[in-house]
Scaffold this active site. Sequence first.
Site, short mmCIF file in Angstrom:
data_model
loop_
_atom_site.label_atom_id
_atom_site.label_comp_id
_atom_site.label_asym_id
_atom_site.label_seq_id
_atom_site.Cartn_x
_atom_site.Cartn_y
_atom_site.Cartn_z
N GLU A 277 0.84 -1.20 0.00
CA GLU A 277 0.00 0.00 0.00
C GLU A 277 0.87 1.26 0.00
O GLU A 277 0.55 2.25 -0.66
CB GLU A 277 -0.91 -0.02 1.23
CG GLU A 277 -2.17 0.79 1.09
CD GLU A 277 -3.18 0.42 2.15
OE1 GLU A 277 -4.15 -0.27 1.82
OE2 GLU A 277 -3.00 0.80 3.33
N GLU A 280 2.12 1.70 -3.45
CA GLU A 280 1.01 2.18 -4.29
C GLU A 280 0.77 3.67 -4.05
O GLU A 280 0.58 4.46 -5.00
CB GLU A 280 -0.26 1.38 -3.99
CG GLU A 280 -1.43 1.77 -4.88
CD GLU A 280 -2.75 1.14 -4.45
OE1 GLU A 280 -2.77 0.32 -3.52
OE2 GLU A 280 -3.78 1.49 -5.08
N CYS A 302 -8.83 -2.21 3.56
CA CYS A 302 -8.76 -3.49 4.27
C CYS A 302 -10.01 -3.81 5.08
O CYS A 302 -10.16 -4.91 5.57
CB CYS A 302 -7.53 -3.53 5.15
SG CYS A 302 -7.18 -2.01 6.00
N SER A 322 -7.45 1.89 -2.37
CA SER A 322 -6.21 1.18 -2.67
C SER A 322 -6.60 -0.14 -3.33
O SER A 322 -7.64 -0.73 -3.03
CB SER A 322 -5.46 0.91 -1.37
OG SER A 322 -4.56 -0.15 -1.54
N LYS A 361 -16.11 -9.68 7.20
CA LYS A 361 -15.09 -10.55 6.59
C LYS A 361 -15.72 -11.86 6.10
O LYS A 361 -15.18 -12.51 5.22
CB LYS A 361 -14.00 -10.87 7.59
CG LYS A 361 -13.23 -9.66 8.08
CD LYS A 361 -11.99 -9.41 7.29
CE LYS A 361 -11.21 -8.23 7.83
NZ LYS A 361 -10.39 -7.57 6.84
N GLU A 364 -16.82 -10.94 2.78
CA GLU A 364 -15.66 -10.61 1.93
C GLU A 364 -15.07 -11.85 1.26
O GLU A 364 -14.72 -11.83 0.07
CB GLU A 364 -14.59 -9.92 2.79
CG GLU A 364 -13.36 -9.49 2.02
CD GLU A 364 -12.23 -9.04 2.94
OE1 GLU A 364 -12.12 -9.55 4.07
OE2 GLU A 364 -11.43 -8.19 2.51
N GLU A 369 -13.62 -11.31 -6.19
CA GLU A 369 -12.31 -10.64 -6.19
C GLU A 369 -11.32 -11.33 -5.26
O GLU A 369 -10.11 -11.11 -5.36
CB GLU A 369 -12.45 -9.18 -5.72
CG GLU A 369 -13.27 -8.27 -6.62
CD GLU A 369 -14.74 -8.24 -6.25
OE1 GLU A 369 -15.21 -9.16 -5.53
OE2 GLU A 369 -15.45 -7.31 -6.69
N CYS A 518 -11.00 -2.20 14.42
CA CYS A 518 -11.31 -3.62 14.64
C CYS A 518 -11.42 -4.00 16.11
O CYS A 518 -12.03 -5.02 16.43
CB CYS A 518 -10.25 -4.49 13.99
SG CYS A 518 -10.29 -4.38 12.22
#
Length: 584
Positions: A277, A280, A302, A322, A361, A364, A369, A518
Amino acid sequence: MVNLRINNKSVSALEGATILEAAKQNNIHIPNLCYLEGVHKFGSCRLCVVEVEGAKSLQPSCMVTVREGMVVKTNTEKVRKARKVLYELILSDHPKDCLNCERNQSCELQEMGNMLGVSEARFEGKRSAGCIDKSPSITRDMSKCILCRRCITVCNEIQQVGILNAQNRGFKTVVGPAMDLPINSVNCAYCGQCTVVCPVGALKETDAIQDVWQAINDPNKRVVVQVAPAIRAAIGEEFGLEPGTLVTGKLASALRELGFDDVFDTNFTADLTIMEEGTEFLTRVKNVLTGGQAALPMITSCSPGWIKYVEHAYPEELDHLSTCKSPHTMLGALAKSYYADKIEVDPKDMYVVSIMPCTAKKFEISRPEMQNNGVPNVDAVLTTRELAKMIKEAGIDFVNLEDSKFDNPLGLSSGAADIFGVTGGVMEAALRTVYEVVTGRELPFDKLHVTPIVGLEQIKTADVIIENPVEAYKFLDGVTVKVAVTSGLAGAKILLDQIAKGESPYHFIEVMGCPGGCISGGGQPRPTTPEIRQKRLQAIYKEDEGKQLRKSHENEDVMKLYAEFLKEPNGHKSHELLHTYYTQ
Ligand code: HC0
């Protein structure tokens, strides 16, 4: 301060406090069910009723503000009787299947019955119709809902997503999305904050425990587990330890005792994320400063609840995200490639489990992807609460476990990775690395915290002035890099609105979907009060500060991974395995 009398005792309370809060400030407990500390009060359960001198009827203490000279009685016979009747009325529309309810012994309704001394349920009558609604992340069992409306408050006032509301009226009232739509067909971000505040078994994570047991028991499966940064600062609460107790070593031991073959740490790929990241980010800034095109501010990607929120609410801003996958899906992708090659296991025979503080999650990992060659990066996500259940089910004495370490090669991590678990942590971790890479100067060990972005405020900002960068980053000389951090979707909305209007002054933004990050994810132990959140935050920083290795780019196993496999950050292999694009 306001002076009043509660139960014949002179007390004082903060101006504007409710009677319930005033009592709490003076260590007087008033039973309550729908009250939610630190947020708007709804007054739906009425169990907190008290006598107020001069009032014609009993008053809900969570709704009445204290006045000078007020006289309150919280435990008269009249009050106790009324509470019992109110409680029994709630029970009259409840299945009372406590023995096989997943909230058995962690149910606030059950606990309340005990506290009030209720020994009968006199008002058996017609029950309102319930429904079970299962999404990849959240399961609603409306037969258990007691209409306390806490979930409505977090969904509308804290997260400002506005999915859950009271539908219909009177006996037909049900809490859910508009028009009784299933939750997977509306714009729910799956943050799971509703499951944290639900006092009963009506809202919970969609269970993956049986799938994981099945994989562990399958002799043909290599079962790999990884643990998110925030678990180590919270799971101890499920075993009676004080909030904020760090249990990293016990956690690794417990996972081995459960039968996982490899016990890895998501923190390893948090360090890797910083490399990817950070690179990037510098590439995007270079493009913009040298006349090219790139979307700035770049925003962290994330937190899957956050991603889902942007997709629904601001699809035209997706190019600001990102391209990095989240650390746990990166670890899954590496386990099924780099590590599977090393141990000569077919990726199809590997089963990766992520222990996450997050309900989103679970969704996810089902995204297209998050697959490579048709194989999902991660096969199952267990929340902190689910893992605690498995440990209890296996009869493991968690509190007295010896500490052990995570396995290699995906287990070593820096303190920068630890702080991913708290709001501001990803940004601080990124700045620790980006600053050193760009300036070539080492940050002093005792000055690593970027203090303006530490803490639980909704939006935090910092300016980083770049002076005398190394040759490769001369384009940044004299540039003030502006960063912002937010946690919770209401804060994200504010920053996205700025971007949408073209008014965002920032270059880099960190967003976490849950307030506080989190540490207070939708899968964390209940309750998550402001005080508990603060203790988990302190624990996370303690974990970081206790390490010698505190910068992601100094993680030698991450460097080895680049040397042996990925070659370079943002290189071809990284793009294949660790990055993705979200499209409208
Ligand atoms: Fe988080 Fe994560 S830090 S989202 O908050 O980035 O859930 O703890 O595991 O993946 O690392 C959650 C926590 C993670 C991921 C990491 C990130």
